[in-house]
Design an enzyme around this catalytic site. Structure first.
Site, PDB file in Angstrom:
ATOM      1  N   ASP A 174      46.401   3.727 -53.504  1.00  0.00           N
ATOM      2  CA  ASP A 174      46.977   3.190 -54.732  1.00  0.00           C
ATOM      3  C   ASP A 174      45.833   2.647 -55.582  1.00  0.00           C
ATOM      4  O   ASP A 174      45.072   1.798 -55.123  1.00  0.00           O
ATOM      5  CB  ASP A 174      47.964   2.056 -54.429  1.00  0.00           C
ATOM      6  N   VAL A 180      60.121   0.437 -50.495  1.00  0.00           N
ATOM      7  CA  VAL A 180      59.074   0.367 -49.463  1.00  0.00           C
ATOM      8  C   VAL A 180      59.419   1.434 -48.422  1.00  0.00           C
ATOM      9  O   VAL A 180      60.507   1.410 -47.843  1.00  0.00           O
ATOM     10  CB  VAL A 180      59.036  -1.027 -48.791  1.00  0.00           C
ATOM     11  N   ALA A 181      58.493   2.365 -48.211  1.00  0.00           N
ATOM     12  CA  ALA A 181      58.797   3.477 -47.295  1.00  0.00           C
ATOM     13  C   ALA A 181      59.097   2.965 -45.889  1.00  0.00           C
ATOM     14  O   ALA A 181      58.448   2.041 -45.397  1.00  0.00           O
ATOM     15  CB  ALA A 181      57.641   4.448 -47.260  1.00  0.00           C
ATOM     16  N   GLN A 203      53.015  -1.319 -42.021  1.00  0.00           N
ATOM     17  CA  GLN A 203      54.118  -0.770 -42.806  1.00  0.00           C
ATOM     18  C   GLN A 203      55.429  -1.445 -42.393  1.00  0.00           C
ATOM     19  O   GLN A 203      56.268  -1.753 -43.229  1.00  0.00           O
ATOM     20  CB  GLN A 203      54.203   0.752 -42.611  1.00  0.00           C
ATOM     21  N   HIS A 246      49.802   6.085 -57.291  1.00  0.00           N
ATOM     22  CA  HIS A 246      49.644   6.571 -55.920  1.00  0.00           C
ATOM     23  C   HIS A 246      49.053   7.990 -55.933  1.00  0.00           C
ATOM     24  O   HIS A 246      49.667   8.927 -56.431  1.00  0.00           O
ATOM     25  CB  HIS A 246      51.016   6.554 -55.238  1.00  0.00           C
ATOM     26  N   GLU A 261      55.566   6.702 -59.273  1.00  0.00           N
ATOM     27  CA  GLU A 261      54.464   5.772 -58.980  1.00  0.00           C
ATOM     28  C   GLU A 261      53.181   6.260 -59.649  1.00  0.00           C
ATOM     29  O   GLU A 261      52.425   7.024 -59.055  1.00  0.00           O
ATOM     30  CB  GLU A 261      54.243   5.646 -57.464  1.00  0.00           C
ATOM     31  N   SER A 318      55.655   6.686 -44.513  1.00  0.00           N
ATOM     32  CA  SER A 318      54.749   6.336 -45.611  1.00  0.00           C
ATOM     33  C   SER A 318      53.477   7.173 -45.552  1.00  0.00           C
ATOM     34  O   SER A 318      52.832   7.263 -44.510  1.00  0.00           O
ATOM     35  CB  SER A 318      54.378   4.857 -45.551  1.00  0.00           C
TER      36      SER A 318
HETATM   37 ZN   LIG Z   1      51.079   4.127 -52.542  1.00  0.00          ZN
END
Ligand SMILES: [Zn+2]
Length: 291
Positions: free
Chosen positions: A211, A196-197, A167, A262, A259, A202
């Site tokens: 995803d 982007v987390a 990540q 997700h 999203e 995340s």
């Molecule tokens: Zn995701």
């Protein structure tokens, strides 16, 4: 007589070669045309999906506002109330029985050193994908992907469990790309965090998020929602314990952009409730905590 025969043979040979050449050119042209038509249909389908997505977003936003208002006060007040509650009650979901509901978002960090028990997450098309997820959800994930495929659809995994380091790498790469695009190094981290987390926030680090995309439209944008695969997943994922985690118009509650790919595993029981109520995990946890 012999010369005549020879001329005759040469003539036949030439004619055969010309015919063969014409045939090959014909096949080449047909193949080229077929490929061009295929490419054009993909572009047209993609454009149609994007147009549909844009026209529906406004409608969904309105419905969302109405739902928030029904939950308490005006849309704005309800959002603030829900956000405040999320922060206040953040600790409660650490209860062992509620582990599958663990909240990880920009305001709730993953517990330090959190390490899920992992198992391979695979789909028929990706037997050696290397993806992994929390072992508590892989069986139902596989069942969901199999059933989706039985409908003639083409779902595939494009991201699953991520380590803290991975990540961090995604986040650093995003900052690098933003700086290359001319964003100042001071502003880049904050801007990067919108797509982007931040490492530690995340859901992918939990091992309960995946995803999923449609093979026919392999793009991570809002139009993904209108692919047949996502239509099926959005309607049916709760049967397998998965919820669409970041629905349209909920960014101010979830802290994440819309999203439509997700999915988060929360278990069948909770997934059904969240799906029926048509709310986010944040909102469900607040309702659950009795406020
Ligand atoms: Zn995701």
């Amino acid at each position: 007589m012999k010369t005549k025969q020879k001329t005759h043979n040469t003539l036949w040979l030439t004619l055969s070669l010309v015919a063969l050449l014409a045939l090959l050119i014909g096949i080449g042209i047909q193949a080229g045309l077929a490929f061009w038509r295929y490419q054009r249909s993909r572009v047209v389908a993609g454009a149609a999906l994007e147009a549909l997505s844009a026209s529906c977003t406004a409608q969904l936003q309105e419905k969302r506002e109405a739902r928030l208002a029904a939950l308490g006060g005006s849309g704005e007040e309800a959002r603030e109330r829900l956000m405040a509650l999320a922060a206040e009650k953040g600790e409660k979901q650490r209860d062992k029985h509620l582990e599958l509901l663990m909240l990880v978002n920009p305001w709730h960090l993953l517990p330090e050193g959190y390490e899920p028990q992992l198992a391979p997450a695979v789909s028929t098309y990706q037997s050696n994908s290397g993806f992994q997820m929390d072992a508590r959800c892989t069986e139902e994930l596989h069942q969901m992907l199999d059933d989706c495929r039985m409908q003639g659809l083409q779902p595939y995994i494009c991201s699953a469990y991520r380590t803290q380091d991975y990540q961090q790498m995604l986040f650093d790469n995003k900052i690098g790309r933003l700086i290359d695009e001319g964003v100042s190094p001071e502003d880049a981290p904050e801007l990067a965090a919108t797509t982007v987390a931040l490492p530690g926030t995340s859901e992918h680090q939990l091992g309960l998020a995946v995803d999923l995309m449609d093979e026919g439209y392999p793009y991570l944008n809002e139009a993904q929602e209108w692919t047949e695969t996502q239509r099926w997943l959005m309607t049916n994922s709760w049967r397998y314990g998965f919820i669409l985690r970041y629905p349209n118009g909920t960014s101010d509650i979830t802290g994440i952009i819309y999203e439509p790919w997700h999915y988060r595993y929360v278990g069948k029981e909770y997934a059904k409730i969240i799906y029926d109520l048509d709310i986010t995990l944040e909102e469900y946890l607040q309702l659950r905590n009795g406020r």
